[in-house]
Design a protein around this motif. Structure first.
Motif, PDB file in Angstrom:
ATOM      1  N   TYR A 106     -41.091 -46.497   8.306  1.00 40.59           N
ATOM      2  CA  TYR A 106     -41.651 -45.228   7.829  1.00 40.59           C
ATOM      3  C   TYR A 106     -41.765 -44.171   8.927  1.00 40.59           C
ATOM      4  O   TYR A 106     -42.373 -43.123   8.713  1.00 40.59           O
ATOM      5  CB  TYR A 106     -43.008 -45.449   7.149  1.00 40.59           C
ATOM      6  CG  TYR A 106     -42.910 -46.379   5.968  1.00 40.59           C
ATOM      7  CD1 TYR A 106     -42.305 -45.969   4.784  1.00 40.59           C
ATOM      8  CD2 TYR A 106     -43.390 -47.683   6.042  1.00 40.59           C
ATOM      9  CE1 TYR A 106     -42.187 -46.830   3.701  1.00 40.59           C
ATOM     10  CE2 TYR A 106     -43.273 -48.550   4.961  1.00 40.59           C
ATOM     11  CZ  TYR A 106     -42.675 -48.118   3.797  1.00 40.59           C
ATOM     12  OH  TYR A 106     -42.556 -48.969   2.730  1.00 40.59           O
ATOM     13  N   GLN A 107     -41.163 -44.434  10.077  1.00 35.63           N
ATOM     14  CA  GLN A 107     -41.110 -43.412  11.119  1.00 35.63           C
ATOM     15  C   GLN A 107     -40.075 -42.351  10.775  1.00 35.63           C
ATOM     16  O   GLN A 107     -40.252 -41.171  11.055  1.00 35.63           O
ATOM     17  CB  GLN A 107     -40.761 -44.046  12.471  1.00 35.63           C
ATOM     18  CG  GLN A 107     -40.601 -43.030  13.606  1.00 35.63           C
ATOM     19  CD  GLN A 107     -40.108 -43.657  14.897  1.00 35.63           C
ATOM     20  OE1 GLN A 107     -39.694 -44.815  14.909  1.00 35.63           O
ATOM     21  NE2 GLN A 107     -40.140 -42.913  15.983  1.00 35.63           N
ATOM     22  N   GLY A 108     -38.979 -42.776  10.162  1.00 39.56           N
ATOM     23  CA  GLY A 108     -37.902 -41.872   9.808  1.00 39.56           C
ATOM     24  C   GLY A 108     -36.782 -41.882  10.827  1.00 39.56           C
ATOM     25  O   GLY A 108     -36.939 -42.349  11.963  1.00 39.56           O
ATOM     26  N   TYR A 109     -35.634 -41.367  10.407  1.00 44.11           N
ATOM     27  CA  TYR A 109     -34.461 -41.259  11.274  1.00 44.11           C
ATOM     28  C   TYR A 109     -34.166 -39.788  11.556  1.00 44.11           C
ATOM     29  O   TYR A 109     -34.544 -38.901  10.775  1.00 44.11           O
ATOM     30  CB  TYR A 109     -33.241 -41.902  10.612  1.00 44.11           C
ATOM     31  CG  TYR A 109     -33.301 -43.408  10.553  1.00 44.11           C
ATOM     32  CD1 TYR A 109     -32.806 -44.182  11.596  1.00 44.11           C
ATOM     33  CD2 TYR A 109     -33.854 -44.058   9.453  1.00 44.11           C
ATOM     34  CE1 TYR A 109     -32.855 -45.568  11.551  1.00 44.11           C
ATOM     35  CE2 TYR A 109     -33.910 -45.442   9.397  1.00 44.11           C
ATOM     36  CZ  TYR A 109     -33.408 -46.194  10.451  1.00 44.11           C
ATOM     37  OH  TYR A 109     -33.469 -47.564  10.403  1.00 44.11           O
ATOM     38  N   ILE A 110     -33.480 -39.553  12.670  1.00 45.69           N
ATOM     39  CA  ILE A 110     -33.094 -38.199  13.044  1.00 45.69           C
ATOM     40  C   ILE A 110     -31.600 -38.156  13.345  1.00 45.69           C
ATOM     41  O   ILE A 110     -30.988 -39.176  13.699  1.00 45.69           O
ATOM     42  CB  ILE A 110     -33.886 -37.689  14.269  1.00 45.69           C
ATOM     43  CG1 ILE A 110     -33.750 -38.659  15.457  1.00 45.69           C
ATOM     44  CG2 ILE A 110     -35.350 -37.487  13.908  1.00 45.69           C
ATOM     45  CD1 ILE A 110     -34.407 -38.164  16.740  1.00 45.69           C
ATOM     46  N   VAL A 111     -31.022 -36.961  13.192  1.00 49.35           N
ATOM     47  CA  VAL A 111     -29.617 -36.717  13.498  1.00 49.35           C
ATOM     48  C   VAL A 111     -29.525 -35.358  14.181  1.00 49.35           C
ATOM     49  O   VAL A 111     -30.498 -34.595  14.232  1.00 49.35           O
ATOM     50  CB  VAL A 111     -28.746 -36.737  12.220  1.00 49.35           C
ATOM     51  CG1 VAL A 111     -28.730 -38.123  11.596  1.00 49.35           C
ATOM     52  CG2 VAL A 111     -29.243 -35.704  11.208  1.00 49.35           C
ATOM     53  N   ASP A 112     -28.352 -35.038  14.702  1.00 55.46           N
ATOM     54  CA  ASP A 112     -28.147 -33.734  15.330  1.00 55.46           C
ATOM     55  C   ASP A 112     -28.055 -32.649  14.257  1.00 55.46           C
ATOM     56  O   ASP A 112     -27.326 -32.798  13.262  1.00 55.46           O
ATOM     57  CB  ASP A 112     -26.861 -33.737  16.156  1.00 55.46           C
ATOM     58  CG  ASP A 112     -26.986 -34.562  17.431  1.00 55.46           C
ATOM     59  OD1 ASP A 112     -28.087 -34.553  18.022  1.00 55.46           O
ATOM     60  OD2 ASP A 112     -25.995 -35.204  17.819  1.00 55.46           O
ATOM     61  N   GLY A 113     -28.777 -31.556  14.476  1.00 54.18           N
ATOM     62  CA  GLY A 113     -28.749 -30.452  13.535  1.00 54.18           C
ATOM     63  C   GLY A 113     -27.647 -29.457  13.844  1.00 54.18           C
ATOM     64  O   GLY A 113     -27.219 -29.311  14.998  1.00 54.18           O
ATOM     65  N   ALA A 114     -27.186 -28.764  12.830  1.00 52.68           N
ATOM     66  CA  ALA A 114     -26.122 -27.777  13.009  1.00 52.68           C
ATOM     67  C   ALA A 114     -26.569 -26.616  13.884  1.00 52.68           C
ATOM     68  O   ALA A 114     -25.748 -25.971  14.548  1.00 52.68           O
ATOM     69  CB  ALA A 114     -25.660 -27.261  11.645  1.00 52.68           C
ATOM     70  N   GLN A 115     -27.873 -26.337  13.915  1.00 54.87           N
ATOM     71  CA  GLN A 115     -28.406 -25.232  14.710  1.00 54.87           C
ATOM     72  C   GLN A 115     -29.000 -25.707  16.032  1.00 54.87           C
ATOM     73  O   GLN A 115     -29.758 -24.980  16.667  1.00 54.87           O
ATOM     74  CB  GLN A 115     -29.467 -24.484  13.894  1.00 54.87           C
ATOM     75  CG  GLN A 115     -28.971 -23.933  12.575  1.00 54.87           C
ATOM     76  CD  GLN A 115     -27.812 -22.968  12.758  1.00 54.87           C
ATOM     77  OE1 GLN A 115     -27.834 -22.116  13.654  1.00 54.87           O
ATOM     78  NE2 GLN A 115     -26.792 -23.101  11.917  1.00 54.87           N
ATOM     79  N   GLY A 116     -28.641 -26.907  16.451  1.00 55.08           N
ATOM     80  CA  GLY A 116     -29.176 -27.454  17.684  1.00 55.08           C
ATOM     81  C   GLY A 116     -30.388 -28.325  17.435  1.00 55.08           C
ATOM     82  O   GLY A 116     -31.021 -28.271  16.377  1.00 55.08           O
ATOM     83  N   GLY A 117     -30.734 -29.124  18.431  1.00 56.65           N
ATOM     84  CA  GLY A 117     -31.870 -30.016  18.289  1.00 56.65           C
ATOM     85  C   GLY A 117     -31.593 -31.126  17.289  1.00 56.65           C
ATOM     86  O   GLY A 117     -30.455 -31.334  16.848  1.00 56.65           O
ATOM     87  N   THR A 118     -32.637 -31.837  16.943  1.00 55.97           N
ATOM     88  CA  THR A 118     -32.506 -32.921  15.973  1.00 55.97           C
ATOM     89  C   THR A 118     -33.294 -32.587  14.715  1.00 55.97           C
ATOM     90  O   THR A 118     -34.309 -31.890  14.760  1.00 55.97           O
ATOM     91  CB  THR A 118     -33.011 -34.255  16.557  1.00 55.97           C
ATOM     92  OG1 THR A 118     -34.376 -34.121  16.970  1.00 55.97           O
ATOM     93  CG2 THR A 118     -32.156 -34.678  17.740  1.00 55.97           C
TER      94      THR A 118
END
Length: 308
Positions: A106-118
């Motif tokens: 339940y922490q969640g996942y992250i990916v690279d964003g199109a506008q930078g950052g995650t």
């Protein structure tokens, strides 16, 4: 064969609930028992939304697709920890889709964003990504490289993100990991299904436990499905009791949710003993009477029931 949800991992409801979000709570998406698994059915004509249309297509073809909803601490069949990938696919006799049903604890996942950052990748979005891999495996991706497949899946993922108002993912990055996004994202707009869906009618137990997907609730669900047709001769044995429960259960559940003391008492004195009693019944049903271990197993189950 369509889509099946693996039925012995205890995460069937979580996976189906995620599919419901992919279909945006379309009531034509349903599920039902298929031997030990759960078959996903998507009736009617193909929806207009791309992600739902893809799911509809996968549910109405001859491919055998099996979704394995793993707890976050489990490993895939090849030994890969599910939490290290979030989701994945493999092709053998069946097309297998592996999925972290508990979203990295339940922490969640992250990916690279199109506008930078995650940015975050909520479970329905990750499911769309993985279903895209399945779809293009059986349709158009023969001979493509892994990066080609990932880029195509991200195109589909970003279309779904646009549909639900989430920021786009970087189109050429398939990196992902558990974590907190560096760029704030709006929460996923979970829809509310206009039907009971998976609900087994375990009103009081769900209210006392507070989690409709808890393992004990899943076991109660299975028991309802398995035992509701029991008869003595031609007389239904449990069906009248279950019907009566559906009348008073929601009323009691409302009181349980509103009163923390009653909830604790109900959990201690009713739900947990009932769960252990169910296990006693299963021991009696599953162990051959001539097996010399049956007495010891029943005694152990009864002892556990008494102290529950």
């Amino acid at each position: 064969m369509t889509i099946r949800i693996k039925g012995d991992l205890g995460t069937e409801k979580e996976i189906f609930d995620i599919l419901v979000q992919v279909a945006r709570c379309d009531p034509l998406l349903t599920t039902g028992r298929y031997y030990a698994d759960w078959k996903v059915n998507y009736a009617g004509s193909k929806p207009a939304a791309a992600a739902a249309a893809m799911l509809h297509d996968l549910c109405n073809n001859d491919w055998s697709i099996v979704i394995f909803g793993y707890p976050s601490d489990a490993n895939c069949p090849d030994g890969t920890p599910i939490i290290s990938i979030g989701g994945g696919t493999a092709v053998g006799r069946d097309i297998e889709l592996y999925f972290d049903a508990y979203d990295a604890f339940y922490q969640g996942y992250i990916v690279d964003g199109a506008q930078g950052g995650t940015i975050s990748i909520p479970p329905p979005v990750l499911m769309v990504h993985e279903l895209s891999h399945v779809y293009h495996t059986v349709h158009t991706m023969a001979g493509k490289t892994q990066m080609d497949e990932e880029i195509q899946a991200i195109v589909v993922e970003n279309a779904f993100r646009g549909q639900v108002g989430l920021p786009a993912r970087k189109s050429d990055s398939h990196w992902g990991a558990p974590g907190v996004p560096s760029r704030p994202s709006p929460p996923f707009p979970y829809c509310i299904a206009p039907y009971q869906g998976w609900n087994c009618g375990c009103h009081i137990a769900t209210a006392a436990i507070g989690a409709p997907s808890a393992r004990s609730i899943v076991e109660f669900q299975r028991a309802v499905k398995e035992f509701e047709t029991w008869t003595v001769g031609e007389t239904p044995l449990l069906r009248p009791l279950l019907d009566a429960y559906q009348l008073f259960g929601p009323l009691v559940a409302a009181d349980v949710r509103a009163d923390p003391v009653l909830r604790a008492d109900m959990l201690r004195d009713v739900v947990r003993p009932a769960h252990q009693l169910l296990r006693v019944v299963r021991v009696c049903l599953d162990t051959p009477p001539e097996d010399p271990r049956v007495a010891a197993e029943i005694a152990h189950a009864v002892t556990t029931y008494r102290v529950a």
